[in-house]
Enzyme design. Structure first.
Site, PDB file in Angstrom:
ATOM      1  N   PRO A   1       0.833  -1.210   0.000  1.00 52.21           N
ATOM      2  CA  PRO A   1       0.000   0.000   0.000  1.00 52.21           C
ATOM      3  C   PRO A   1       0.862   1.251   0.000  1.00 52.21           C
ATOM      4  O   PRO A   1       1.894   1.312   0.682  1.00 52.21           O
ATOM      5  CB  PRO A   1      -0.794  -0.128   1.301  1.00 52.21           C
ATOM      6  CG  PRO A   1      -0.886  -1.594   1.535  1.00 52.21           C
ATOM      7  CD  PRO A   1       0.424  -2.161   1.035  1.00 52.21           C
ATOM      8  N   CYS A   2       0.436   2.250  -0.782  1.00 51.33           N
ATOM      9  CA  CYS A   2       1.323   3.381  -1.074  1.00 51.33           C
ATOM     10  C   CYS A   2       0.979   4.647  -0.282  1.00 51.33           C
ATOM     11  O   CYS A   2       1.627   5.672  -0.462  1.00 51.33           O
ATOM     12  CB  CYS A   2       1.247   3.704  -2.569  1.00 51.33           C
ATOM     13  SG  CYS A   2      -0.422   4.170  -3.126  1.00 51.33           S
ATOM     14  N   GLN A   3      -0.016   4.588   0.613  1.00 56.55           N
ATOM     15  CA  GLN A   3      -0.463   5.819   1.263  1.00 56.55           C
ATOM     16  C   GLN A   3       0.655   6.509   2.041  1.00 56.55           C
ATOM     17  O   GLN A   3       0.704   7.732   2.111  1.00 56.55           O
ATOM     18  CB  GLN A   3      -1.640   5.534   2.206  1.00 56.55           C
ATOM     19  CG  GLN A   3      -2.912   5.102   1.504  1.00 56.55           C
ATOM     20  CD  GLN A   3      -3.001   3.596   1.344  1.00 56.55           C
ATOM     21  OE1 GLN A   3      -1.988   2.904   1.343  1.00 56.55           O
ATOM     22  NE2 GLN A   3      -4.213   3.081   1.214  1.00 56.55           N
TER      23      GLN A   3
END
Length: 422
Positions: free
Chosen positions: A116-118
């Site tokens: 996940p890139c958040q």
């Protein structure tokens, strides 16, 4: 046929591309329950396609079969390859043990996936800065390293947002060089490590109707001859259809409507060949309902786009302004350009469609689930579980399958060389 594991799978955008190039997907690891059932359903689709029973799948996605009825016609191992789990320090040993059971004595040739890139996103970075040291998402790549260390694949593909280029660790140093170092120094026992190459890839350069820039890191065990992954990928550049071409065969509809049959216009050849292969029924062509004031704003946004501009929030009439800080976040509403590509589809589309307004004034709405899926290059036979919101979230988080297909093609061309040592 090369065996692959898919980590942080989401709905399976990477999986879809590799499977289309005849890679064997042995297992997926994903934390989201909706995405996990989507992965299971896609594994079922792949199986039913092989045994020439796609009518069973089409009956399910059109509501004629229940989930229980569908799974009763396929072997359990077909849909039992999805490990639903959040990858963390507490869970990774158990996840690896479950994967060992699924893999058995088969060799893992490759690992694909992107955490996940958040944490790395430039949009969310300012509000996350204070808690960076406590944010486990920053170091999810270390678990990716653990999988590489355990399964010792010949190659891997790692995907993430371009914000990783500028993201700094708690010590003030950029994180990307640390990630690349860790990827290239996994084995300390004298066995071969990985040669690493990295590039910023724009999906629009490879046939996807969307401007979407992502960092791709490709690694290959350095006991093999180099395959020049990105140089080979450059040979596969192509221009995809503009949105008006991409949506040509889809029906007209208005906000709040669902129309699950194709329109009267014939699809362009690319759409017919790629999106409508195996003559699927149209599904999930559902548009959000909207308030009257939002629909009025949508009209203004489309008219601005037709004039070659993007609407700024402070340009709206006062009666349509609902936010006090009208000079902040000026790009609250954005219309798509029918004669161009979409801007990046992100998971925020699950919350509202204000940034993805359809270019046709007569329809006056945001895009449907199916239209968003086409922008992300998911074929029309791909079905997203469960709700409209869940479907939009899965689409926004995905790697475009058509881009992934090109990654897989490059790797497959060097399959014969995988055993050629230096």
């Amino acid at each position: 046929m090369l065996n692959v594991l898919d980590l942080f799978s989401g709905a399976g955008g990477l999986t879809e591309g590799f499977r289309s190039e005849s890679f064997n997907l042995l297992a997926h690891v994903e934390m989201d329950g909706d995405a996990c059932q989507t992965l299971q359903l896609r594994d079922i689709f792949s199986y039913l396609k092989k045994v020439d029973q796609l009518d069973q799948y089409y009956s399910y996605i059109t509501g004629k079969l229940t989930w229980a009825e569908l799974v009763s016609v396929v072997p359990k191992e077909v849909y039992g390859r999805v490990v639903q789990a959040t990858i963390s320090e507490n869970s990774i040993d158990e996840i690896i043990a479950r994967l060992d059971v699924l893999v058995g004595d088969r060799k893992i040739d490759g690992i694909i996936g992107g955490p996940p890139c958040q944490a790395y996103s430039t949009v969310a970075r300012s509000r996350n800065e204070a808690k960076k040291s406590e944010d486990e998402r920053v170091y999810l790549y270390k678990f990716y390293v653990r999988f590489l260390e355990h399964f010792k694949p010949d190659f891997f593909v790692f995907e993430n947002v371009k914000g990783l280029y500028s993201f700094k660790d708690v010590d003030g140093k950029k994180l990307l060089p640390k990630i690349k170092y860790d990827f290239s120094h996994i084995f300390n026992d004298g066995t071969e490590n990985f040669d690493i190459d990295e590039r910023l890839i724009n999906s629009a350069d490879f046939g996807v109707s969307q401007t979407r820039e992502r960092i791709i890191i490709f690694g290959r065990r350095n006991k093999f001859r180099p395959i020049h992954f990105f140089e080979s990928l450059d040979n596969l550049r192509e221009r995809g259809p503009v949105l008006r071409q991409l949506f040509r065969d889809l029906p007209e509809l208005n906000a709040g409507n669902t129309v699950n049959h194709y329109g009267s216009l014939q699809p362009i050849e690319f759409v017919k060949k790629y999106f409508r292969e195996n003559d699927p029924p149209l599904t999930q062509n559902i548009a959000r309902p909207n308030r009257d004031d939002d629909l009025e704003i949508y009209r203004i946004a489309v008219q601005k786009k037709m004039e070659g501009e993007n609407l700024k929030y402070n340009q709206l009439p006062d009666r349509l302004v609902n936010h006090r800080a009208k000079d902040i976040f000026l790009d609250r509403f954005k219309a798509l350009d029918g004669d161009g590509y979409s801007h990046t589809v992100v998971a925020h589309i699950a919350k509202d469609g204000h940034l993805y307004i359809h270019y046709d004034l007569n329809q006056n709405r945001s895009i449907t689930v199916r239209e968003a899926a086409r922008i992300q290059s998911f074929p029309d036979n791909f079905y997203f579980e469960h709700s409209r919101t869940a479907a939009f979230r899965q689409i926004g988080n995905a790697v475009p399958p058509y881009l992934s297909k090109k990654f897989a093609f490059v790797i497959s061309q060097f399959d014969k060389k995988l055993s050629n040592t230096i």
